[in-house]
Design a protein around this motif. Structure first.
Motif, PDB file in Angstrom:
ATOM      1  N   ILE A  23      -8.523 -38.828  49.539  1.00  0.00           N
ATOM      2  CA  ILE A  23      -8.965 -37.522  48.947  1.00  0.00           C
ATOM      3  C   ILE A  23      -8.946 -38.634  47.352  1.00  0.00           C
ATOM      4  CG2 ILE A  23      -7.708 -35.988  47.214  1.00  0.00           C
ATOM      5  CD1 ILE A  23      -5.490 -35.358  49.990  1.00  0.00           C
ATOM      6  N   PRO A  24     -10.197 -38.213  47.224  1.00  0.00           N
ATOM      7  CA  PRO A  24     -10.948 -38.533  45.446  1.00  0.00           C
ATOM      8  C   PRO A  24     -10.260 -38.412  44.374  1.00  0.00           C
ATOM      9  CG  PRO A  24     -12.786 -37.919  46.695  1.00  0.00           C
ATOM     10  CD  PRO A  24     -11.539 -37.016  47.986  1.00  0.00           C
ATOM     11  N   ASN A  25      -9.071 -39.286  43.667  1.00  0.00           N
ATOM     12  CA  ASN A  25      -8.129 -38.929  41.846  1.00  0.00           C
ATOM     13  C   ASN A  25      -8.992 -38.015  41.780  1.00  0.00           C
ATOM     14  OD1 ASN A  25      -6.667 -41.009  43.288  1.00  0.00           O
ATOM     15  ND2 ASN A  25      -7.144 -42.762  42.172  1.00  0.00           N
ATOM     16  N   GLU A  26     -10.329 -37.330  41.715  1.00  0.00           N
ATOM     17  CA  GLU A  26     -11.162 -36.389  41.188  1.00  0.00           C
ATOM     18  C   GLU A  26     -10.679 -35.047  41.079  1.00  0.00           C
ATOM     19  OE1 GLU A  26     -14.312 -38.419  42.938  1.00  0.00           O
ATOM     20  OE2 GLU A  26     -12.797 -39.040  41.623  1.00  0.00           O
ATOM     21  N   LYS A  27     -10.756 -35.238  42.322  1.00  0.00           N
ATOM     22  CA  LYS A  27     -10.014 -33.700  43.661  1.00  0.00           C
ATOM     23  C   LYS A  27      -8.675 -33.682  43.729  1.00  0.00           C
ATOM     24  CE  LYS A  27     -14.182 -33.206  46.681  1.00  0.00           C
ATOM     25  NZ  LYS A  27     -14.780 -32.675  47.426  1.00  0.00           N
ATOM     26  N   ASN A  28      -7.766 -34.235  43.074  1.00  0.00           N
ATOM     27  CA  ASN A  28      -6.675 -34.099  43.265  1.00  0.00           C
ATOM     28  C   ASN A  28      -5.773 -33.185  42.750  1.00  0.00           C
ATOM     29  OD1 ASN A  28      -6.021 -36.341  44.515  1.00  0.00           O
ATOM     30  ND2 ASN A  28      -5.069 -36.986  42.766  1.00  0.00           N
ATOM     31  N   ASP A  29      -6.335 -32.487  41.446  1.00  0.00           N
ATOM     32  CA  ASP A  29      -5.528 -31.592  41.366  1.00  0.00           C
ATOM     33  C   ASP A  29      -6.007 -29.941  41.908  1.00  0.00           C
ATOM     34  OD1 ASP A  29      -4.351 -32.264  38.856  1.00  0.00           O
ATOM     35  OD2 ASP A  29      -5.729 -31.876  37.157  1.00  0.00           O
ATOM     36  N   THR A  30      -7.363 -30.168  41.942  1.00  0.00           N
ATOM     37  CA  THR A  30      -8.341 -29.250  42.988  1.00  0.00           C
ATOM     38  C   THR A  30      -7.516 -28.429  44.310  1.00  0.00           C
ATOM     39  OG1 THR A  30     -10.223 -29.957  41.986  1.00  0.00           O
ATOM     40  CG2 THR A  30     -10.459 -28.017  44.092  1.00  0.00           C
ATOM     41  N   VAL A  31      -7.295 -29.883  44.919  1.00  0.00           N
ATOM     42  CA  VAL A  31      -6.363 -29.825  46.183  1.00  0.00           C
ATOM     43  C   VAL A  31      -5.183 -29.493  45.891  1.00  0.00           C
ATOM     44  CG1 VAL A  31      -5.232 -31.334  47.767  1.00  0.00           C
ATOM     45  CG2 VAL A  31      -7.176 -31.822  47.567  1.00  0.00           C
ATOM     46  N   LEU A  32      -4.184 -29.644  44.633  1.00  0.00           N
ATOM     47  CA  LEU A  32      -2.994 -29.013  44.839  1.00  0.00           C
ATOM     48  C   LEU A  32      -3.426 -27.903  44.155  1.00  0.00           C
ATOM     49  CD1 LEU A  32      -1.098 -31.759  41.931  1.00  0.00           C
ATOM     50  CD2 LEU A  32      -1.025 -31.129  44.306  1.00  0.00           C
ATOM     51  N   GLN A  33      -4.177 -26.770  43.685  1.00  0.00           N
ATOM     52  CA  GLN A  33      -4.192 -26.159  43.267  1.00  0.00           C
ATOM     53  C   GLN A  33      -4.933 -25.002  44.688  1.00  0.00           C
ATOM     54  OE1 GLN A  33      -4.432 -23.970  40.845  1.00  0.00           O
ATOM     55  NE2 GLN A  33      -4.034 -25.388  38.827  1.00  0.00           N
ATOM     56  N   THR A  34      -5.511 -25.443  45.254  1.00  0.00           N
ATOM     57  CA  THR A  34      -5.583 -25.260  46.496  1.00  0.00           C
ATOM     58  C   THR A  34      -4.818 -25.260  47.843  1.00  0.00           C
ATOM     59  OG1 THR A  34      -7.975 -25.872  46.724  1.00  0.00           O
ATOM     60  CG2 THR A  34      -7.562 -24.861  48.368  1.00  0.00           C
ATOM     61  N   VAL A  35      -3.714 -26.076  47.932  1.00  0.00           N
ATOM     62  CA  VAL A  35      -2.926 -26.069  47.945  1.00  0.00           C
ATOM     63  C   VAL A  35      -1.845 -24.697  48.121  1.00  0.00           C
ATOM     64  CG1 VAL A  35      -0.402 -27.039  48.995  1.00  0.00           C
ATOM     65  CG2 VAL A  35      -2.593 -28.038  49.228  1.00  0.00           C
ATOM     66  N   THR A  36      -1.458 -24.212  46.953  1.00  0.00           N
ATOM     67  CA  THR A  36      -0.409 -23.400  46.303  1.00  0.00           C
ATOM     68  C   THR A  36      -1.021 -22.279  46.661  1.00  0.00           C
ATOM     69  OG1 THR A  36      -0.296 -25.573  44.038  1.00  0.00           O
ATOM     70  CG2 THR A  36       0.564 -22.581  44.058  1.00  0.00           C
ATOM     71  N   SER A  37      -2.504 -21.975  46.032  1.00  0.00           N
ATOM     72  CA  SER A  37      -2.830 -20.136  46.556  1.00  0.00           C
ATOM     73  C   SER A  37      -2.917 -20.460  48.342  1.00  0.00           C
ATOM     74  CB  SER A  37      -4.333 -20.834  45.878  1.00  0.00           C
ATOM     75  OG  SER A  37      -5.062 -21.127  46.777  1.00  0.00           O
ATOM     76  N   GLY A  38      -3.599 -21.710  49.232  1.00  0.00           N
ATOM     77  CA  GLY A  38      -2.919 -21.475  50.307  1.00  0.00           C
ATOM     78  C   GLY A  38      -1.216 -20.979  50.546  1.00  0.00           C
ATOM     79  N   ILE A  39      -0.670 -21.618  50.427  1.00  0.00           N
ATOM     80  CA  ILE A  39       0.582 -21.403  50.664  1.00  0.00           C
ATOM     81  C   ILE A  39       0.690 -19.556  50.462  1.00  0.00           C
ATOM     82  CG2 ILE A  39       3.160 -21.255  49.708  1.00  0.00           C
ATOM     83  CD1 ILE A  39       2.402 -24.788  49.885  1.00  0.00           C
ATOM     84  N   MET A  40       0.786 -19.358  49.002  1.00  0.00           N
ATOM     85  CA  MET A  40       0.619 -18.356  48.440  1.00  0.00           C
ATOM     86  C   MET A  40      -0.165 -16.736  49.640  1.00  0.00           C
ATOM     87  SD  MET A  40       2.794 -17.475  45.804  1.00  0.00           S
ATOM     88  CE  MET A  40       2.022 -16.284  44.689  1.00  0.00           C
ATOM     89  N   ASN A  41      -1.020 -17.258  49.410  1.00  0.00           N
ATOM     90  CA  ASN A  41      -2.396 -16.285  50.560  1.00  0.00           C
ATOM     91  C   ASN A  41      -1.299 -16.753  52.083  1.00  0.00           C
ATOM     92  OD1 ASN A  41      -3.538 -15.740  48.321  1.00  0.00           O
ATOM     93  ND2 ASN A  41      -5.159 -17.456  49.032  1.00  0.00           N
ATOM     94  N   GLY A  42      -0.533 -17.533  52.717  1.00  0.00           N
ATOM     95  CA  GLY A  42       0.043 -17.357  54.199  1.00  0.00           C
ATOM     96  C   GLY A  42       1.279 -17.088  54.081  1.00  0.00           C
ATOM     97  N   LEU A  43       2.382 -17.128  52.745  1.00  0.00           N
ATOM     98  CA  LEU A  43       3.013 -16.304  53.158  1.00  0.00           C
ATOM     99  C   LEU A  43       2.772 -14.591  52.635  1.00  0.00           C
ATOM    100  CD1 LEU A  43       5.150 -17.940  50.577  1.00  0.00           C
ATOM    101  CD2 LEU A  43       5.582 -17.996  53.051  1.00  0.00           C
ATOM    102  N   GLY A  44       1.567 -13.791  52.233  1.00  0.00           N
ATOM    103  CA  GLY A  44       1.273 -12.734  52.002  1.00  0.00           C
ATOM    104  C   GLY A  44       0.999 -12.161  53.284  1.00  0.00           C
ATOM    105  N   GLN A  45       0.388 -13.245  54.390  1.00  0.00           N
ATOM    106  CA  GLN A  45      -0.216 -12.393  55.417  1.00  0.00           C
ATOM    107  C   GLN A  45       1.100 -12.626  56.143  1.00  0.00           C
ATOM    108  OE1 GLN A  45      -3.632 -15.503  56.561  1.00  0.00           O
ATOM    109  NE2 GLN A  45      -4.468 -14.972  55.461  1.00  0.00           N
ATOM    110  N   GLN A  46       1.824 -13.668  56.066  1.00  0.00           N
ATOM    111  CA  GLN A  46       2.658 -12.929  56.729  1.00  0.00           C
ATOM    112  C   GLN A  46       4.094 -12.342  56.609  1.00  0.00           C
ATOM    113  OE1 GLN A  46       4.006 -15.752  59.292  1.00  0.00           O
ATOM    114  NE2 GLN A  46       2.372 -16.512  59.072  1.00  0.00           N
TER     115      GLN A  46
END
Length: 148
Positions: A23-46
């Motif tokens: 994971i390129p360093n310049e993508k770290n923040d975007t990855v963290l945001q994507t993981v967070t929103s994915g967790i929120m969406n996944g919890l909502g689906q569950q």
């Protein structure tokens, strides 16, 4: 709720994201945001599918492992798909990131929700952030967290 989960993701992202050469360093923040929103969406689906109650039940001493719970696995799949589709991360790296972060973050989140001394997460805020569902899920959450 998003900020709470994002902070947990940031706290535990060291090896899986920040120090990951795939994971390129310049993508770290975007990855963290994507993981967070994915967790929120996944919890909502569950929550909508009825799987969240069992996951929350594990925190109240009803046994089981957060990592092995079907709801956690469902959230992991959501995060993995988001990383691949939104950021073009390879399936292997996406699976590695989701597998490392999701069970850890959910375990910490559920622990916070069950801790009467931690007001950052409670059943009501968790419920509201997952779409404000009432009825069945509200009853489950109230039963699990109402006896502090």
């Amino acid at each position: 709720m998003f900020e709470t989960i994002l902070n947990l993701v940031r706290q535990h992202a060291g090896q899986s994201v920040i120090n990951n050469p795939a994971i390129p360093n310049e993508k770290n923040d975007t990855v963290l945001q994507t993981v967070t929103s994915g967790i929120m969406n996944g919890l909502g689906q569950q929550a909508q599918g009825g799987g969240l109650g069992g996951l929350l039940g594990m925190v109240t001493g009803q046994g089981g492992s957060v990592a092995d719970h079907p709801a956690t696995q469902g959230v992991q799949q959501t995060v993995q798909q988001d990383l691949m589709s939104k950021l073009g991360i390879s399936p292997q790296v996406a699976m590695s990131v989701a597998g490392a972060l999701v069970p850890l973050v959910l375990g910490k989140l559920l622990h916070k929700a069950n801790d009467p001394n931690d007001s950052s997460v409670d059943a009501g805020s968790l419920l509201n952030s997952l779409g404000g569902q009432s009825g069945g899920l509200g009853t489950i959450l109230g039963g699990l967290f109402g006896n502090h």
